[in-house]
Scaffold this motif. Structure first.
Motif, mmCIF file in Angstrom:
data_model
loop_
_atom_site.group_PDB
_atom_site.id
_atom_site.type_symbol
_atom_site.label_atom_id
_atom_site.label_comp_id
_atom_site.label_asym_id
_atom_site.label_seq_id
_atom_site.Cartn_x
_atom_site.Cartn_y
_atom_site.Cartn_z
ATOM 1 N N GLN A 156 44.935 12.589 11.539
ATOM 2 C CA GLN A 156 43.854 11.656 12.003
ATOM 3 C C GLN A 156 43.046 12.239 12.889
ATOM 4 O O GLN A 156 41.903 12.300 12.550
ATOM 5 N N CYS A 157 43.519 12.935 13.869
ATOM 6 C CA CYS A 157 42.512 13.386 14.865
ATOM 7 C C CYS A 157 42.603 15.254 14.852
ATOM 8 O O CYS A 157 41.483 15.641 15.528
ATOM 9 N N CYS A 188 47.992 16.392 13.704
ATOM 10 C CA CYS A 188 47.946 15.179 13.134
ATOM 11 C C CYS A 188 46.782 14.790 12.253
ATOM 12 O O CYS A 188 45.746 15.366 12.518
ATOM 13 N N CYS A 230 49.874 11.646 15.652
ATOM 14 C CA CYS A 230 50.073 12.024 17.168
ATOM 15 C C CYS A 230 50.106 10.365 17.813
ATOM 16 O O CYS A 230 50.104 9.369 16.985
ATOM 17 N N CYS A 236 47.170 8.235 17.841
ATOM 18 C CA CYS A 236 46.672 7.713 16.529
ATOM 19 C C CYS A 236 47.787 6.785 16.137
ATOM 20 O O CYS A 236 47.053 5.633 15.417
#
Ligand SMILES: [Zn+2]
Length: 230
Positions: A20-21, A18, A33, A36
């Motif tokens: 983002q994370c 992901c 994910c 997110c």
């Protein structure tokens, strides 16, 4: 079966993560994910497209119709991280996914039949070669698939503009004038155009592009970006 096995194997060796994370993605998650995706900082400007903080930004610079953005942009925030990965970490699929998600939101907002064509803000060819793709075009691709409207690279960037962050608003406007032009042989009169970019800050780039389209006979131009801020 063999293909499934190959995908499992590739996931093991090169896990998809992901952006983002950083968590490894599950099979059914294709870019962000689930967590997110559910916590994206939505801007919802398309719900009041004629009167929001973006329309006031471009007022006087161009005669655009509607201005909207998928996400809110904040330094060190979630959209900032996504945009950084999209632009500098070779993750073009983020642009496509943002387009797909915003396209779905726009359809729900009643925008299915509002445009004839989606036009991305072009990168200079040198910059595009270096990056390997145009992030705005990836956003346009996702929107195009979701809303079922064709994408067309109607514009070209003729001058190489350096990073503009240290310049004044007026200098920036001077800088983008005559940077953009219509690709030769394109007939655009009467078209309703959705012009898209990755981010809107001052609005100077988008307005310069919109002015080229309007000057060449476009019926109207709406603006949409992945994120808005600054
Ligand atoms: Zn995540």
């Amino acid at each position: 079966m063999r293909l499934l096995f190959l995908n499992d194997f590739l996931d093991l060796v090169f896990p998809r993560t992901c952006p983002q994370c950083g968590r490894a993605l599950l099979d059914f998650e294709h870019c962000l994910c689930t967590m997110c995706q559910g916590s994206l900082p939505l801007a919802n400007f398309h719900l009041r497209p004629y009167d929001n903080e973006l329309t006031s930004k471009v007022m006087g610079l161009t005669q655009v119709n509607r201005v909207m953005s998928f996400l809110r942009f904040s330094k060190k925030g979630k959209s900032q991280k996504l945009l950084h990965q999209l632009k500098y970490r070779n993750r073009p699929e983020i642009g496509v996914e943002m387009g797909r998600l915003y396209g779905i939101a726009l359809i729900h907002g009643g925008y299915r039949d509002e445009w004839d064509v989606i036009v991305p803000v072009p990168l200079h060819p040198v910059k595009q070669r270096r990056r390997g793709y145009n992030q705005s075009e990836k956003f346009a691709d996702g929107l195009s698939t979701a809303i079922q409207i064709k994408k067309s690279n109607l514009l070209e960037r003729r001058k190489f503009t350096d990073t503009q962050t240290k310049k004044s608003r007026l200098q920036r406007l001077d800088n983008v004038e005559e940077v953009f032009g219509l690709r030769s042989q394109e007939e655009i009169s009467g078209l309703r155009i959705l012009l898209v970019d990755d981010v809107i800050t001052t609005g100077a780039t988008l307005c310069a592009c919109a002015n080229v389209l309007l000057a060449n006979g476009a019926k109207n131009v709406d603006l949409a970006t992945i994120a808005a801020g600054g």
